[in-house]
Design a protein around this motif. Structure first.
Motif, PDB file in Angstrom:
ATOM      1  N   VAL A  37       0.837  -1.204   0.000  1.00 36.90           N
ATOM      2  CA  VAL A  37       0.000   0.000   0.000  1.00 36.90           C
ATOM      3  C   VAL A  37       0.869   1.250   0.000  1.00 36.90           C
ATOM      4  O   VAL A  37       0.629   2.194  -0.770  1.00 36.90           O
ATOM      5  N   ASP A  38       1.905   1.263   0.831  1.00 35.52           N
ATOM      6  CA  ASP A  38       2.821   2.408   0.859  1.00 35.52           C
ATOM      7  C   ASP A  38       3.420   2.655  -0.525  1.00 35.52           C
ATOM      8  O   ASP A  38       3.506   3.797  -0.991  1.00 35.52           O
ATOM      9  N   LEU A  39       3.840   1.574  -1.181  1.00 35.94           N
ATOM     10  CA  LEU A  39       4.450   1.695  -2.509  1.00 35.94           C
ATOM     11  C   LEU A  39       3.463   2.288  -3.507  1.00 35.94           C
ATOM     12  O   LEU A  39       3.828   3.130  -4.332  1.00 35.94           O
ATOM     13  N   HIS A  40       2.202   1.875  -3.436  1.00 37.59           N
ATOM     14  CA  HIS A  40       1.208   2.362  -4.387  1.00 37.59           C
ATOM     15  C   HIS A  40       0.636   3.724  -4.016  1.00 37.59           C
ATOM     16  O   HIS A  40      -0.025   4.365  -4.832  1.00 37.59           O
ATOM     17  N   CYS A  41       0.893   4.173  -2.780  1.00 37.62           N
ATOM     18  CA  CYS A  41       0.433   5.506  -2.376  1.00 37.62           C
ATOM     19  C   CYS A  41       1.385   6.611  -2.855  1.00 37.62           C
ATOM     20  O   CYS A  41       1.044   7.789  -2.802  1.00 37.62           O
ATOM     21  N   VAL A  42       2.564   6.233  -3.297  1.00 36.22           N
ATOM     22  CA  VAL A  42       3.502   7.212  -3.848  1.00 36.22           C
ATOM     23  C   VAL A  42       3.071   7.494  -5.282  1.00 36.22           C
ATOM     24  O   VAL A  42       2.936   6.582  -6.091  1.00 36.22           O
ATOM     25  N   ASP A  43       2.819   8.758  -5.598  1.00 36.15           N
ATOM     26  CA  ASP A  43       2.414   9.153  -6.955  1.00 36.15           C
ATOM     27  C   ASP A  43       1.196   8.361  -7.439  1.00 36.15           C
ATOM     28  O   ASP A  43       1.229   7.713  -8.482  1.00 36.15           O
ATOM     29  N   MET A  44       0.101   8.432  -6.669  1.00 31.51           N
ATOM     30  CA  MET A  44      -1.112   7.681  -7.036  1.00 31.51           C
ATOM     31  C   MET A  44      -1.648   8.103  -8.401  1.00 31.51           C
ATOM     32  O   MET A  44      -2.121   7.278  -9.172  1.00 31.51           O
ATOM     33  N   GLU A  45      -1.570   9.405  -8.683  1.00 27.61           N
ATOM     34  CA  GLU A  45      -2.056   9.880  -9.982  1.00 27.61           C
ATOM     35  C   GLU A  45      -1.228   9.288 -11.113  1.00 27.61           C
ATOM     36  O   GLU A  45      -1.748   8.954 -12.179  1.00 27.61           O
ATOM     37  N   LEU A  46       0.065   9.127 -10.866  1.00 28.59           N
ATOM     38  CA  LEU A  46       0.937   8.516 -11.870  1.00 28.59           C
ATOM     39  C   LEU A  46       0.540   7.061 -12.102  1.00 28.59           C
ATOM     40  O   LEU A  46       0.485   6.598 -13.251  1.00 28.59           O
ATOM     41  N   HIS A  47       0.245   6.322 -11.039  1.00 29.89           N
ATOM     42  CA  HIS A  47      -0.202   4.925 -11.183  1.00 29.89           C
ATOM     43  C   HIS A  47      -1.470   4.856 -12.018  1.00 29.89           C
ATOM     44  O   HIS A  47      -1.597   3.994 -12.890  1.00 29.89           O
ATOM     45  N   ARG A  48      -2.407   5.756 -11.748  1.00 33.69           N
ATOM     46  CA  ARG A  48      -3.663   5.754 -12.505  1.00 33.69           C
ATOM     47  C   ARG A  48      -3.411   6.044 -13.981  1.00 33.69           C
ATOM     48  O   ARG A  48      -3.951   5.379 -14.860  1.00 33.69           O
ATOM     49  N   LEU A  49      -2.584   7.046 -14.251  1.00 34.48           N
ATOM     50  CA  LEU A  49      -2.280   7.429 -15.629  1.00 34.48           C
ATOM     51  C   LEU A  49      -1.649   6.273 -16.395  1.00 34.48           C
ATOM     52  O   LEU A  49      -2.042   5.956 -17.519  1.00 34.48           O
ATOM     53  N   ILE A  50      -0.666   5.625 -15.767  1.00 36.20           N
ATOM     54  CA  ILE A  50       0.048   4.540 -16.432  1.00 36.20           C
ATOM     55  C   ILE A  50      -0.882   3.346 -16.674  1.00 36.20           C
ATOM     56  O   ILE A  50      -0.877   2.747 -17.748  1.00 36.20           O
ATOM     57  N   SER A  51      -1.708   3.020 -15.686  1.00 32.40           N
ATOM     58  CA  SER A  51      -2.629   1.887 -15.830  1.00 32.40           C
ATOM     59  C   SER A  51      -3.565   2.085 -17.009  1.00 32.40           C
ATOM     60  O   SER A  51      -3.821   1.158 -17.782  1.00 32.40           O
ATOM     61  N   VAL A  52      -4.087   3.300 -17.147  1.00 32.50           N
ATOM     62  CA  VAL A  52      -4.994   3.593 -18.261  1.00 32.50           C
ATOM     63  C   VAL A  52      -4.233   3.610 -19.583  1.00 32.50           C
ATOM     64  O   VAL A  52      -4.686   3.046 -20.582  1.00 32.50           O
ATOM     65  N   ALA A  53      -3.056   4.218 -19.590  1.00 28.99           N
ATOM     66  CA  ALA A  53      -2.321   4.423 -20.840  1.00 28.99           C
ATOM     67  C   ALA A  53      -1.830   3.121 -21.453  1.00 28.99           C
ATOM     68  O   ALA A  53      -1.858   2.954 -22.673  1.00 28.99           O
ATOM     69  N   ILE A  54      -1.366   2.197 -20.619  1.00 26.94           N
ATOM     70  CA  ILE A  54      -0.802   0.965 -21.189  1.00 26.94           C
ATOM     71  C   ILE A  54      -1.749  -0.222 -21.049  1.00 26.94           C
ATOM     72  O   ILE A  54      -1.428  -1.324 -21.477  1.00 26.94           O
ATOM     73  N   ASN A  55      -2.928   0.029 -20.426  1.00 24.66           N
ATOM     74  CA  ASN A  55      -3.964  -0.997 -20.325  1.00 24.66           C
ATOM     75  C   ASN A  55      -3.412  -2.300 -19.745  1.00 24.66           C
ATOM     76  O   ASN A  55      -3.647  -3.377 -20.275  1.00 24.66           O
ATOM     77  N   GLU A  56      -2.683  -2.179 -18.676  1.00 27.57           N
ATOM     78  CA  GLU A  56      -2.059  -3.334 -18.042  1.00 27.57           C
ATOM     79  C   GLU A  56      -2.969  -3.896 -16.961  1.00 27.57           C
ATOM     80  O   GLU A  56      -3.360  -3.194 -16.037  1.00 27.57           O
TER      81      GLU A  56
END
Length: 199
Positions: free
Chosen positions: A107-126
């Motif tokens: 959770v700590d790892l995914h709380c860093v730059d949450m907006e970046l995680h969202r952007l990347i997930s949508v952009a590369i459809n992973e």
């Protein structure tokens, strides 16, 4: 989680200056997100913020998606390292303690730059399949060590539960502390029906 690193760049940076260029490009993405939002994310803006020419960017990244893929690969490496470290350090502690520690760190790892995680997930459809598979393998190894029964049932639920909770953090309106607390409570609630995992 895919091995997209081999297709994310045109050239592999070998010299120090080339590696600096790649690092500057990757570091520019979260800066743009914070300053201007996802709508401002273009290769020209990335190059500008990175302080490199657009031609230099295109030497290593053919398009914006390949920049996101490289950032995703970096995240994959971080997750794998975290899982490997936890499995290697798992000793005689209860399995439930191992899982709670792991959930908190993920959770700590995914709380860093949450907006970046969202952007990347949508952009590369992973999808989350590779993450769940890595969790499945880590949990299986540790469950075998603690001698729990019903391993197939536990492994049917636990990797899916943890993956959903961890990735759900990036979409949650909760603070990172609240999200972590809820993720831990949900995980412990499931583990409570398997008391053999608490020994």
């Amino acid at each position: 989680m895919t091995h997209s690193a081999n297709i994310s760049a045109r050239r592999t940076p070998r010299q120090y200056r080339s590696r600096q260029t790649v690092e500057a490009v990757l570091a520019a993405v979260p800066l743009i997100l914070k300053r201007h939002g996802a709508g401002a994310m273009t290769t020209n803006r990335i190059a500008e913020v990175a302080g490199v020419s657009i031609g230099s960017l295109y030497q290593y990244f053919p398009d914006k998606r390949s920049v996101f893929s490289a950032l995703h690969e970096r995240h994959v490496v971080d997750v794998r390292s975290l899982l490997e470290r936890h499995v290697a350090s798992y000793g005689s502690a209860p399995f439930s303690a191992f899982v709670v520690d792991l959930v908190e760190e993920l959770v700590d790892l995914h709380c860093v730059d949450m907006e970046l995680h969202r952007l990347i997930s949508v952009a590369i459809n992973e999808g989350p399949e590779h993450f769940r598979a890595a969790l499945h393998a880590a949990f299986a190894e540790c469950i075998i060590r603690c001698g729990a029964r019903d391993m197939d049932r536990i492994l049917f639920v636990l990797p899916n539960l943890v993956e959903g909770l961890v990735h759900g953090v990036t979409l949650s309106p909760l603070t990172s502390r609240q999200a972590k607390g809820e993720a831990v409570k949900a995980t412990l609630a499931y583990l409570a029906v398997h008391p053999e995992l608490s020994r």
